[in-house]
Design a protein around this motif. Structure first.
Motif, PDB file in Angstrom:
ATOM      1  N   LYS A 281      44.097  -7.498  63.644  1.00 41.96           N
ATOM      2  CA  LYS A 281      43.001  -6.633  64.098  1.00 41.96           C
ATOM      3  C   LYS A 281      41.745  -7.427  64.453  1.00 41.96           C
ATOM      4  O   LYS A 281      41.047  -7.112  65.422  1.00 41.96           O
ATOM      5  N   ILE A 282      41.450  -8.471  63.675  1.00 40.91           N
ATOM      6  CA  ILE A 282      40.195  -9.204  63.890  1.00 40.91           C
ATOM      7  C   ILE A 282      40.367 -10.492  64.695  1.00 40.91           C
ATOM      8  O   ILE A 282      39.397 -11.183  64.985  1.00 40.91           O
ATOM      9  N   ASN A 283      41.624 -10.824  65.036  1.00 35.57           N
ATOM     10  CA  ASN A 283      41.877 -12.041  65.823  1.00 35.57           C
ATOM     11  C   ASN A 283      42.806 -11.734  66.988  1.00 35.57           C
ATOM     12  O   ASN A 283      43.748 -10.947  66.850  1.00 35.57           O
ATOM     13  N   LYS A 284      42.564 -12.375  68.103  1.00 32.92           N
ATOM     14  CA  LYS A 284      43.448 -12.218  69.252  1.00 32.92           C
ATOM     15  C   LYS A 284      44.503 -13.322  69.262  1.00 32.92           C
ATOM     16  O   LYS A 284      44.285 -14.418  68.763  1.00 32.92           O
ATOM     17  N   ASN A 285      45.645 -12.994  69.835  1.00 31.78           N
ATOM     18  CA  ASN A 285      46.716 -13.975  70.059  1.00 31.78           C
ATOM     19  C   ASN A 285      47.138 -14.715  68.775  1.00 31.78           C
ATOM     20  O   ASN A 285      47.123 -15.933  68.702  1.00 31.78           O
ATOM     21  N   VAL A 286      47.492 -13.939  67.751  1.00 31.82           N
ATOM     22  CA  VAL A 286      47.930 -14.561  66.495  1.00 31.82           C
ATOM     23  C   VAL A 286      49.447 -14.450  66.275  1.00 31.82           C
ATOM     24  O   VAL A 286      49.956 -14.945  65.282  1.00 31.82           O
ATOM     25  N   GLU A 287      50.130 -13.807  67.201  1.00 35.42           N
ATOM     26  CA  GLU A 287      51.574 -13.629  67.034  1.00 35.42           C
ATOM     27  C   GLU A 287      52.299 -14.972  66.919  1.00 35.42           C
ATOM     28  O   GLU A 287      53.245 -15.121  66.144  1.00 35.42           O
ATOM     29  N   GLU A 288      51.837 -15.952  67.693  1.00 36.25           N
ATOM     30  CA  GLU A 288      52.465 -17.280  67.630  1.00 36.25           C
ATOM     31  C   GLU A 288      52.217 -17.923  66.267  1.00 36.25           C
ATOM     32  O   GLU A 288      53.100 -18.598  65.725  1.00 36.25           O
ATOM     33  N   ASP A 289      51.044 -17.712  65.708  1.00 33.96           N
ATOM     34  CA  ASP A 289      50.730 -18.219  64.364  1.00 33.96           C
ATOM     35  C   ASP A 289      51.687 -17.626  63.335  1.00 33.96           C
ATOM     36  O   ASP A 289      52.196 -18.326  62.455  1.00 33.96           O
ATOM     37  N   PHE A 290      51.935 -16.324  63.449  1.00 34.84           N
ATOM     38  CA  PHE A 290      52.841 -15.652  62.515  1.00 34.84           C
ATOM     39  C   PHE A 290      54.266 -16.202  62.633  1.00 34.84           C
ATOM     40  O   PHE A 290      54.956 -16.388  61.626  1.00 34.84           O
ATOM     41  N   LYS A 291      54.689 -16.462  63.862  1.00 35.00           N
ATOM     42  CA  LYS A 291      56.041 -17.008  64.074  1.00 35.00           C
ATOM     43  C   LYS A 291      56.177 -18.389  63.428  1.00 35.00           C
ATOM     44  O   LYS A 291      57.202 -18.697  62.813  1.00 35.00           O
ATOM     45  N   ILE A 292      55.136 -19.205  63.570  1.00 33.32           N
ATOM     46  CA  ILE A 292      55.148 -20.548  62.972  1.00 33.32           C
ATOM     47  C   ILE A 292      55.206 -20.441  61.454  1.00 33.32           C
ATOM     48  O   ILE A 292      55.967 -21.156  60.793  1.00 33.32           O
ATOM     49  N   VAL A 293      54.403 -19.532  60.886  1.00 31.69           N
ATOM     50  CA  VAL A 293      54.386 -19.324  59.433  1.00 31.69           C
ATOM     51  C   VAL A 293      55.769 -18.906  58.940  1.00 31.69           C
ATOM     52  O   VAL A 293      56.279 -19.456  57.948  1.00 31.69           O
ATOM     53  N   GLU A 294      56.361 -17.935  59.613  1.00 28.03           N
ATOM     54  CA  GLU A 294      57.674 -17.433  59.198  1.00 28.03           C
ATOM     55  C   GLU A 294      58.738 -18.525  59.268  1.00 28.03           C
ATOM     56  O   GLU A 294      59.595 -18.636  58.388  1.00 28.03           O
ATOM     57  N   LYS A 295      58.643 -19.358  60.300  1.00 26.51           N
ATOM     58  CA  LYS A 295      59.587 -20.478  60.441  1.00 26.51           C
ATOM     59  C   LYS A 295      59.391 -21.497  59.320  1.00 26.51           C
ATOM     60  O   LYS A 295      60.354 -21.959  58.712  1.00 26.51           O
ATOM     61  N   ASP A 296      58.124 -21.826  59.032  1.00 26.06           N
ATOM     62  CA  ASP A 296      57.813 -22.796  57.973  1.00 26.06           C
ATOM     63  C   ASP A 296      58.276 -22.300  56.608  1.00 26.06           C
ATOM     64  O   ASP A 296      58.856 -23.054  55.818  1.00 26.06           O
ATOM     65  N   VAL A 297      58.019 -21.035  56.321  1.00 23.45           N
ATOM     66  CA  VAL A 297      58.400 -20.444  55.033  1.00 23.45           C
ATOM     67  C   VAL A 297      59.924 -20.453  54.869  1.00 23.45           C
ATOM     68  O   VAL A 297      60.442 -20.801  53.804  1.00 23.45           O
ATOM     69  N   LYS A 298      60.616 -20.085  55.937  1.00 22.84           N
ATOM     70  CA  LYS A 298      62.082 -20.087  55.907  1.00 22.84           C
ATOM     71  C   LYS A 298      62.618 -21.482  55.602  1.00 22.84           C
ATOM     72  O   LYS A 298      63.566 -21.651  54.810  1.00 22.84           O
ATOM     73  N   GLU A 299      61.988 -22.498  56.184  1.00 21.45           N
ATOM     74  CA  GLU A 299      62.413 -23.885  55.975  1.00 21.45           C
ATOM     75  C   GLU A 299      62.129 -24.343  54.543  1.00 21.45           C
ATOM     76  O   GLU A 299      62.955 -25.022  53.922  1.00 21.45           O
ATOM     77  N   ILE A 300      60.961 -23.973  54.013  1.00 19.67           N
ATOM     78  CA  ILE A 300      60.604 -24.344  52.636  1.00 19.67           C
ATOM     79  C   ILE A 300      61.623 -23.757  51.653  1.00 19.67           C
ATOM     80  O   ILE A 300      62.090 -24.445  50.730  1.00 19.67           O
TER      81      ILE A 300
END
Length: 325
Positions: A281-300
């Protein structure tokens, strides 16, 4: 959701989201491994309570101590302990944080100031009070964050601890994780006083009730309470209203709760979904950030499982080490 969060940048919020998502995915994987028979003994999952753990840790100082009960993996991860050593401990391996001998309920990382996981209901409250005494004795301006559940509220040692903490002016932040059910009994049926934050009043300990499903509310309340304790050198009590999605432990089918109740929490009060929506809601274009986070978490999580499964079992020579007899 609270509005008092201007101190967090976009990257701060993404990092907080990542930590909460790691807790969720790590615990989900632990549940799978338990079902496969790779984790033995008891196992109490933290799913649903992520805002509590991350909110507490973000609000206190790195040298403050923290102690909790047997639902400890989430808090230990939030405190910065190594996911690999936690997963190895769950699988009973020698590379685990307690050398494979503590399992799910008895995890420690003293370098991170994490004093356990304790299996006896309410036992951590008296130990946490002792940690507060140590901080006062050392004059190090640290606080002891002592966490227990709504079921442990009725234990006598809790009130003995309250009395000593107030009498001696100990820097202890008592936190009740009220997830509404002590094992299978609701707070409504188990407690004569439903507002658990009032439990310290007869000892002169101030208290406050907070929405534990909102990271910002937890963070603000813990920050305010810890500042109050450091300034006044007296204890404080917080009740964090939260909710666990799974049963009390892996052996609990949780049939005592209505399905609609659980689904309502997941759909309308989930701490991770709420935070993600707020960031979007407060930031634009964060979908890519979320994808990176989800990928990193899955790897950890994957690396943690691989590490644990490839680690050695404890040696029989370890059987009697660290045992007092």
């Amino acid at each position: 959701m609270s509005n008092k969060n201007t101190c967090f940048t976009k990257q701060d919020l993404i990092s907080i989201y990542k930590e909460m998502l790691l807790l969720r995915r790590f615990e989900e994987k632990a549940g799978q491994l338990y079902g496969m028979g790779l984790i033995g003994g008891f196992c109490h999952l933290y799913i649903g309570q992520e805002a509590v753990a991350v909110g507490i840790i973000k609000a206190i100082n790195s040298d403050d101590t923290i102690i909790t009960s047997y639902r400890d993996h989430g808090l230990m991860l939030a405190k910065g302990a190594c996911p690999k050593s936690i997963m190895a401990e769950l699988l009973g391996k020698a590379t685990g944080c307690s050398k494979g001998k503590g399992g799910s309920m008895h995890m420690f990382d003293l370098e991170k100031g994490f004093y356990g996981g304790h299996g006896i209901v309410g036992a951590q409250v008296s130990i946490g009070t002792g940690l507060g005494f140590a901080h006062k004795y050392k004059e190090n301006n640290c606080i002891s964050v002592t966490i227990y559940g709504d079921g442990a509220c009725h234990q006598g040692q809790v009130y003995e601890s309250f009395n000593m903490a107030k009498l001696w002016g100990l820097p202890v932040l008592y936190i009740i994780e009220n997830n509404e059910y002590g094992m299978g009994t609701s707070v409504e049926r188990a407690s004569s006083i439903k507002d658990l934050y009032k439990r310290g009043e007869s000892f002169g300990i101030e208290g406050k009730q907070v929405n534990g499903m909102d990271f910002f509310e937890v963070y603000e309340a813990v920050k305010e309470a810890s500042d109050f304790i450091r300034k006044n050198q007296i204890p404080f009590l917080l009740e964090l209203k939260t909710y666990r999605y799974r049963g009390h432990s892996m052996s609990d089918p949780a049939k005592y709760r209505a399905k609609d109740e659980v689904e309502d929490y997941k759909k309308h009060h989930d701490p991770i979904i709420s935070l993600k929506e707020y960031i979007s809601k407060i930031n634009k274009n964060v979908e890519e950030d979320f994808k990176i986070v989800e990928k990193d978490v899955k790897e950890i999580v994957k690396e943690s499982v691989d590490y644990a499964q490839n680690s050695q079992e404890p040696s029989t020579n370890e059987l009697y080490s660290n045992v007092y007899k």
